[in-house]
Design a protein around this motif. Sequence first.
Motif, mmCIF file in Angstrom:
data_model
loop_
_atom_site.group_PDB
_atom_site.id
_atom_site.type_symbol
_atom_site.label_atom_id
_atom_site.label_comp_id
_atom_site.label_asym_id
_atom_site.label_seq_id
_atom_site.Cartn_x
_atom_site.Cartn_y
_atom_site.Cartn_z
ATOM 1 N N GLY A 290 37.970 23.903 108.376
ATOM 2 C CA GLY A 290 37.205 23.664 109.596
ATOM 3 C C GLY A 290 36.149 22.596 109.433
ATOM 4 O O GLY A 290 35.652 22.052 110.427
ATOM 5 N N ASP A 291 35.780 22.274 108.189
ATOM 6 C CA ASP A 291 34.833 21.190 107.960
ATOM 7 C C ASP A 291 35.495 19.846 108.261
ATOM 8 O O ASP A 291 36.725 19.721 108.223
ATOM 9 N N LEU A 292 34.679 18.850 108.543
ATOM 10 C CA LEU A 292 35.193 17.498 108.735
ATOM 11 C C LEU A 292 35.162 16.772 107.397
ATOM 12 O O LEU A 292 34.179 16.876 106.658
ATOM 13 N N VAL A 293 36.222 16.041 107.085
ATOM 14 C CA VAL A 293 36.267 15.271 105.847
ATOM 15 C C VAL A 293 36.346 13.793 106.218
ATOM 16 O O VAL A 293 37.178 13.393 107.038
ATOM 17 N N HIS A 301 37.245 6.734 108.827
ATOM 18 C CA HIS A 301 38.331 7.682 109.091
ATOM 19 C C HIS A 301 37.831 9.105 108.877
ATOM 20 O O HIS A 301 36.975 9.358 108.023
ATOM 21 N N VAL A 302 38.369 10.049 109.669
ATOM 22 C CA VAL A 302 37.950 11.448 109.580
ATOM 23 C C VAL A 302 39.146 12.354 109.848
ATOM 24 O O VAL A 302 40.058 11.994 110.602
ATOM 25 N N GLY A 303 39.133 13.511 109.200
ATOM 26 C CA GLY A 303 40.157 14.523 109.423
ATOM 27 C C GLY A 303 39.519 15.904 109.444
ATOM 28 O O GLY A 303 38.336 16.069 109.122
ATOM 29 N N LEU A 304 40.307 16.916 109.803
ATOM 30 C CA LEU A 304 39.840 18.303 109.830
ATOM 31 C C LEU A 304 40.388 19.015 108.602
ATOM 32 O O LEU A 304 41.601 19.122 108.425
ATOM 33 N N TYR A 305 39.478 19.451 107.749
ATOM 34 C CA TYR A 305 39.863 20.031 106.457
ATOM 35 C C TYR A 305 40.521 21.403 106.652
ATOM 36 O O TYR A 305 40.071 22.217 107.454
ATOM 37 N N LEU A 306 41.596 21.634 105.891
ATOM 38 C CA LEU A 306 42.322 22.899 105.956
ATOM 39 C C LEU A 306 42.176 23.726 104.686
ATOM 40 O O LEU A 306 42.644 24.862 104.623
#
Length: 338
Positions: A290-293, A301-306
């Motif tokens: 749920g954190d942003l990476v 660039h950004v993604g949603l950490y799983l």
Amino acid sequence: MLVATMPPHRHAQGQPSARPAGLRRVVQRLLTVVAAVAVGAGMLAAPAYAAPSPEEIEAAIDKQWEQLEPTIEEYNKVRAQLKVDRKKSAELGKKIQPLALETEMAMNRVSDLATRHYITGPSRDLGALLVSTKPGNLAEQLTYLDRLAASERKQVEGVLAVRRKYDSEKQKLDATIAAEAKKEKELAAKKTQINAEIKRLQASMPKTTVSVAGCPTVNGVVSSAARKAIQTACAQVGKPYVWGADGPSSFDCSGLTQYAYKAAGIYLTHHTGAQWNEGRAVSRSEARPGDLVFFFSDLHHVGLYLGGNLMVHAPRTGKPVQTQNINYMPVAGFRRPG
């Protein structure tokens, strides 16, 4: 056979023989032919260059995309700020309107007061008021009227001061909006160039398989908002990347994270740099699903950490929303929204 064709007579002593000279010429011709054959054989034996593999093409495109994405995120930043500033300007405009009306009404009252007293004389109501105060003479009446006028003037001056403050703020805001609009226009012009480059890249893009590994995850989620964001982002897997898009049919990287957390009741700006500042910093060891990476030193660039070094993100044009290992790009850090 070559010897039989040579002349039988001898030459004088000290003169070179024609026989060795002829042999030398023949040998030279043979060596030339052999060398040519050898070179040709070497060329035939050399291995042909193999066509680049899909992995090599992907890597080359990813490298080029690193040059394009910062401009895309800058465009997102300008659009987001322009939206905020235009809203502020509209709100200031609404505040100024009643102030303008109040100022006009106060000015009218002062003018009316002056007109009634100095031209037609005090009205009956005002006369009654003056009588009730039992002024001793006309000078006292005029002083009283001056006080009334001064009170009106003070009210007008107060309204005008507030209005000047709002006008000043609005002028500054309008100047900022004009500058941002100009920058947006310049970036929009770049958009045409970027789209042309994207089109060129797409021509060489191999078909990619969409990864859904670890999506959605249920272990280690830090909050109900994070869980909702993960579920929402994972539901977008397979949808196309379109730069500047924030759903529901297509996304860019910050558009996807904004869309996911909006579903969880948390608003994030559609810009990676802003999202970096809109969450609490967490270390890599503390990072949870749920954190942003974020990636690269300029955070483009950004993604949603799983969890488990996996994320769901919108990679780039030609690659739809999918899950991917976070280590394929340089990680800049993690942020926890909310």
